[in-house]
Design an enzyme around this catalytic site. Sequence first.
Site, PDB file in Angstrom:
ATOM      1  N   SER A 121       0.806  -1.220   0.000  1.00 46.54           N
ATOM      2  CA  SER A 121       0.000   0.000   0.000  1.00 46.54           C
ATOM      3  C   SER A 121       0.842   1.275   0.000  1.00 46.54           C
ATOM      4  O   SER A 121       1.606   1.517  -0.922  1.00 46.54           O
ATOM      5  CB  SER A 121      -0.935  -0.059   1.199  1.00 46.54           C
ATOM      6  OG  SER A 121      -1.794   1.021   1.193  1.00 46.54           O
ATOM      7  N   HIS A 122       0.734   2.048   1.075  1.00 46.46           N
ATOM      8  CA  HIS A 122       1.381   3.359   1.159  1.00 46.46           C
ATOM      9  C   HIS A 122       2.763   3.266   1.808  1.00 46.46           C
ATOM     10  O   HIS A 122       3.406   4.282   2.025  1.00 46.46           O
ATOM     11  CB  HIS A 122       0.491   4.286   1.978  1.00 46.46           C
ATOM     12  CG  HIS A 122       0.092   3.661   3.282  1.00 46.46           C
ATOM     13  ND1 HIS A 122      -0.782   2.597   3.345  1.00 46.46           N
ATOM     14  CD2 HIS A 122       0.470   3.906   4.545  1.00 46.46           C
ATOM     15  CE1 HIS A 122      -0.927   2.225   4.595  1.00 46.46           C
ATOM     16  NE2 HIS A 122      -0.180   2.995   5.351  1.00 46.46           N
ATOM     17  N   ASP A 292      -1.618   6.779  -3.432  1.00 49.35           N
ATOM     18  CA  ASP A 292      -0.601   5.958  -2.768  1.00 49.35           C
ATOM     19  C   ASP A 292      -0.038   4.920  -3.736  1.00 49.35           C
ATOM     20  O   ASP A 292      -0.380   4.906  -4.926  1.00 49.35           O
ATOM     21  CB  ASP A 292      -1.162   5.297  -1.496  1.00 49.35           C
ATOM     22  CG  ASP A 292      -2.151   4.189  -1.789  1.00 49.35           C
ATOM     23  OD1 ASP A 292      -2.748   4.199  -2.883  1.00 49.35           O
ATOM     24  OD2 ASP A 292      -2.345   3.306  -0.934  1.00 49.35           O
ATOM     25  N   ASP A 294      -0.472   1.706  -4.354  1.00 45.11           N
ATOM     26  CA  ASP A 294      -1.344   0.794  -5.107  1.00 45.11           C
ATOM     27  C   ASP A 294      -2.616   1.456  -5.632  1.00 45.11           C
ATOM     28  O   ASP A 294      -3.502   0.775  -6.153  1.00 45.11           O
ATOM     29  CB  ASP A 294      -1.684  -0.448  -4.281  1.00 45.11           C
ATOM     30  CG  ASP A 294      -2.461  -0.146  -3.025  1.00 45.11           C
ATOM     31  OD1 ASP A 294      -2.211   0.916  -2.426  1.00 45.11           O
ATOM     32  OD2 ASP A 294      -3.314  -0.951  -2.633  1.00 45.11           O
ATOM     33  N   ASP A 296      -5.221   3.011  -4.243  1.00 40.49           N
ATOM     34  CA  ASP A 296      -6.550   3.047  -3.632  1.00 40.49           C
ATOM     35  C   ASP A 296      -6.759   4.262  -2.728  1.00 40.49           C
ATOM     36  O   ASP A 296      -7.875   4.690  -2.506  1.00 40.49           O
ATOM     37  CB  ASP A 296      -6.883   1.725  -2.904  1.00 40.49           C
ATOM     38  CG  ASP A 296      -5.860   1.326  -1.874  1.00 40.49           C
ATOM     39  OD1 ASP A 296      -4.863   2.056  -1.703  1.00 40.49           O
ATOM     40  OD2 ASP A 296      -6.058   0.278  -1.226  1.00 40.49           O
ATOM     41  N   ARG A 297      -5.671   4.840  -2.203  1.00 41.91           N
ATOM     42  CA  ARG A 297      -5.831   6.029  -1.358  1.00 41.91           C
ATOM     43  C   ARG A 297      -5.672   7.304  -2.189  1.00 41.91           C
ATOM     44  O   ARG A 297      -4.967   7.304  -3.204  1.00 41.91           O
ATOM     45  CB  ARG A 297      -4.778   6.052  -0.256  1.00 41.91           C
ATOM     46  CG  ARG A 297      -4.884   4.889   0.702  1.00 41.91           C
ATOM     47  CD  ARG A 297      -3.916   5.045   1.863  1.00 41.91           C
ATOM     48  NE  ARG A 297      -4.055   3.925   2.777  1.00 41.91           N
ATOM     49  CZ  ARG A 297      -3.746   3.966   4.067  1.00 41.91           C
ATOM     50  NH1 ARG A 297      -3.260   5.064   4.592  1.00 41.91           N
ATOM     51  NH2 ARG A 297      -3.914   2.897   4.823  1.00 41.91           N
ATOM     52  N   THR A 361     -12.548  -0.198  11.189  1.00 45.34           N
ATOM     53  CA  THR A 361     -11.599   0.117  10.127  1.00 45.34           C
ATOM     54  C   THR A 361     -11.340  -1.116   9.256  1.00 45.34           C
ATOM     55  O   THR A 361     -11.195  -2.217   9.758  1.00 45.34           O
ATOM     56  CB  THR A 361     -10.295   0.611  10.758  1.00 45.34           C
ATOM     57  OG1 THR A 361     -10.576   1.832  11.424  1.00 45.34           O
ATOM     58  CG2 THR A 361      -9.215   0.842   9.717  1.00 45.34           C
ATOM     59  N   GLU A 380     -13.056   6.692   4.490  1.00 46.72           N
ATOM     60  CA  GLU A 380     -12.299   6.515   5.727  1.00 46.72           C
ATOM     61  C   GLU A 380     -11.345   7.681   5.906  1.00 46.72           C
ATOM     62  O   GLU A 380     -10.860   8.252   4.920  1.00 46.72           O
ATOM     63  CB  GLU A 380     -11.469   5.242   5.663  1.00 46.72           C
ATOM     64  CG  GLU A 380     -12.273   3.977   5.644  1.00 46.72           C
ATOM     65  CD  GLU A 380     -11.359   2.763   5.698  1.00 46.72           C
ATOM     66  OE1 GLU A 380     -11.561   1.928   6.569  1.00 46.72           O
ATOM     67  OE2 GLU A 380     -10.425   2.687   4.880  1.00 46.72           O
ATOM     68  N   SER A 382      -8.391   7.484   6.631  1.00 40.29           N
ATOM     69  CA  SER A 382      -7.056   7.130   6.150  1.00 40.29           C
ATOM     70  C   SER A 382      -6.956   7.314   4.637  1.00 40.29           C
ATOM     71  O   SER A 382      -6.367   6.497   3.938  1.00 40.29           O
ATOM     72  CB  SER A 382      -6.714   5.702   6.550  1.00 40.29           C
ATOM     73  OG  SER A 382      -7.726   4.806   6.111  1.00 40.29           O
ATOM     74  N   LYS A 393     -11.401   0.769  -2.108  1.00 39.45           N
ATOM     75  CA  LYS A 393     -11.402   2.214  -2.263  1.00 39.45           C
ATOM     76  C   LYS A 393     -10.638   2.546  -3.543  1.00 39.45           C
ATOM     77  O   LYS A 393      -9.879   1.715  -4.038  1.00 39.45           O
ATOM     78  CB  LYS A 393     -10.798   2.897  -1.049  1.00 39.45           C
ATOM     79  CG  LYS A 393      -9.416   2.408  -0.642  1.00 39.45           C
ATOM     80  CD  LYS A 393      -9.083   2.980   0.719  1.00 39.45           C
ATOM     81  CE  LYS A 393      -7.716   2.565   1.190  1.00 39.45           C
ATOM     82  NZ  LYS A 393      -7.663   1.237   1.781  1.00 39.45           N
TER      83      LYS A 393
HETATM   84  C1  G16 Z   1      -6.060  -0.508   4.737  1.00 43.25           C
HETATM   85  C2  G16 Z   1      -7.541  -0.746   4.580  1.00 43.25           C
HETATM   86  C3  G16 Z   1      -8.312   0.470   4.969  1.00 43.25           C
HETATM   87  C4  G16 Z   1      -7.924   0.941   6.340  1.00 43.25           C
HETATM   88  C5  G16 Z   1      -6.441   1.080   6.472  1.00 43.25           C
HETATM   89  C6  G16 Z   1      -6.128   1.288   7.919  1.00 43.25           C
HETATM   90  O1  G16 Z   1      -5.658   0.475   3.827  1.00 43.25           O
HETATM   91  O2  G16 Z   1      -7.845  -1.042   3.240  1.00 43.25           O
HETATM   92  O3  G16 Z   1      -9.667   0.157   4.896  1.00 43.25           O
HETATM   93  O4  G16 Z   1      -8.492   2.189   6.627  1.00 43.25           O
HETATM   94  O5  G16 Z   1      -5.790  -0.086   6.047  1.00 43.25           O
HETATM   95  O6  G16 Z   1      -4.802   1.450   8.137  1.00 43.25           O
HETATM   96  P1  G16 Z   1      -4.313   1.487   9.641  1.00 43.25           P
HETATM   97  O7  G16 Z   1      -4.801   0.203  10.269  1.00 43.25           O
HETATM   98  O8  G16 Z   1      -2.833   1.580   9.516  1.00 43.25           O
HETATM   99  O9  G16 Z   1      -4.956   2.692  10.246  1.00 43.25           O
HETATM  100  P2  G16 Z   1      -4.525   0.202   2.747  1.00 43.25           P
HETATM  101  O10 G16 Z   1      -4.503   1.437   1.899  1.00 43.25           O
HETATM  102  O11 G16 Z   1      -3.272   0.000   3.566  1.00 43.25           O
HETATM  103  O12 G16 Z   1      -4.933  -1.010   1.995  1.00 43.25           O
END
Ligand code: G16
Length: 548
Positions: A121-122, A292, A294, A296-297, A361, A380, A382, A393
């Site tokens: 992800s990020h 980010d 991948d 999605d953010r 979450t 969300e 985040s 997302k």
């Molecule tokens: C993932 C989930 C999101 C969630 C995030 C929380 O994001 O897909 O639904 O909000 O984790 O991150 P943390 O637990 O660090 O607050 P991603 O973008 O990492 O796939």
Amino acid sequence: MNDSPLQVLTLPTSPYPDQRPGTNGLKKKTHVFQSIKNFLHNFIQCIFSSIDLRDRQGSTMVVGGDGRYFNSTAIQVIVQMAAANGVGRVVIGQKGIMSTPAVSCVIRKIKAIGGIILTASHNPGGPDGDFGIKFNTANGGPAPEAVTNQIFQLSRTIEEFAICPELRVDLGTIGKQSFDLENKFKPFTVEIVDPVESYANSLRNIFDFAVLKELLSADNHIQIRLDAMHGVTGPYVKKILCEELGSPANSAINCVPLENFGGRHPDPNLIYASELVETMKSGQYDFGAVFDGDGDRNMILGKHGFFVNPSDSVAVLAANIFCIPYFQHTGVRGFARSMPTSAALDMVARATKIQLYETPTGWRFFGSLMDAGRLSLCGEESFGTGSDYIREKDGLWAVLAWLSILAVRRQSIDGIFLRHRFDYEEVDLDAAVEMMLDLELMISDRAFIGQVFTVGEKKYQVEAADNFEYGDPVDGTISRNQGLRIIFKGGSRIIFRLSGTDSFRATVGLYFDSYEKDINKLFQDPQVNYDLFLMDTSKIVCFIRSAG
Ligand code: G16
């Protein structure tokens, strides 16, 4: 097709104790996947073993990644293991690239049994960065907890895995490749596809591309700036925004996916996306967005760097939802936000009399509501926003949604919801857990309810405090221990939550949100005028210090 059938082997292995998937997949330092013997193979085998053999035989799976270091190597192993585990066809983005929302979209379109996404992800990438593996199920969304628990249980007892070690895929050439395996009647096929096309097609049906093209045309003078941070979104931005919607080439930067994201942290927030923030401050651009690793953010910025915080973003989209043609056709089934996301969306839901869900979450909770036809739009804190056309997302979807609103009318906001999240990163896990337990004890004391905290002239009185738990309205599953909430009279809140996406140690997230109706405060920095953060929370802060 190769000449002689490829060997299918079953090789012995030993389990690892630390393969529990987090909020969204298994994330670890890259060297763990790369160098620890069979660490990758074990986890992939457990994913396949979690799928009933009858469903797996001859099925189709989608595989894609955000292009980070080790992406292609991992894909070769996944394909070798997919073939040996009875999967009939694997669809892969060219060069192993496919954004998380695009994988979700393709899984749904081709009715695949699921997909594997290679991303952390990020988090930063590279040999010293992070790598991750996500498993999405047939609805296109992250595997539900029952499945990830099963994968974890399997990973604790695994003794062998199946693989076709000689199978090699050409990831660069679009088209079909067939492989003959020993003991198989039908060949195993791999299809390399354009990672953008099928996803772009969906967006063409959701938004009015002619209207967006008009908005971005020279006459209208809406100047946009999009930063793909060398993540997976680059090719999507280039194709959809530049080539198709006519945004000038220089409106999109950092669009070539790089294995280490150019050495940066591909996290769309005010700190890691400072390059875009600084550019936007110049006032040259009206609209900015960053994604980010991948895809999605997203983070949206207005002229002069005005920060649209993600909690407000979903609320503004909700309030203007019919500017998006898709919702004119489908209607609006419901809104949802995760618990730590500010209550801005709740106010829109109340005003529009649309059902609102507050979930833990993790995007999978939204997916379950969408599958049941109860949810259309969600977000969300985040930096995640999305809708029910897929089960992830979607950063680019959010950009087109915002542009659709700008195309129909200039945004007017009669209040602003201030919200901020502070992360205490890489703290000791045991200490963080202990801190949360101490804090829970403190806020569950009946004497805590009713306490008044004073900040300047404002008073905040504790109305409720709890450890958030969620009963899924669709299947009744209870998710406990989702974060500590301190709710004040009038709706202001302080939330404490342990992150579920760390690859290493723990992150304690503190979330503050409050409703501010003074329009003059619209352009002030939430960090300087944020009352709740100035509150005398010495007891709470001392718990945080002990965790750090
Ligand atoms: C993932 C989930 C999101 C969630 C995030 C929380 O994001 O897909 O639904 O909000 O984790 O991150 P943390 O637990 O660090 O607050 P991603 O973008 O990492 O796939």
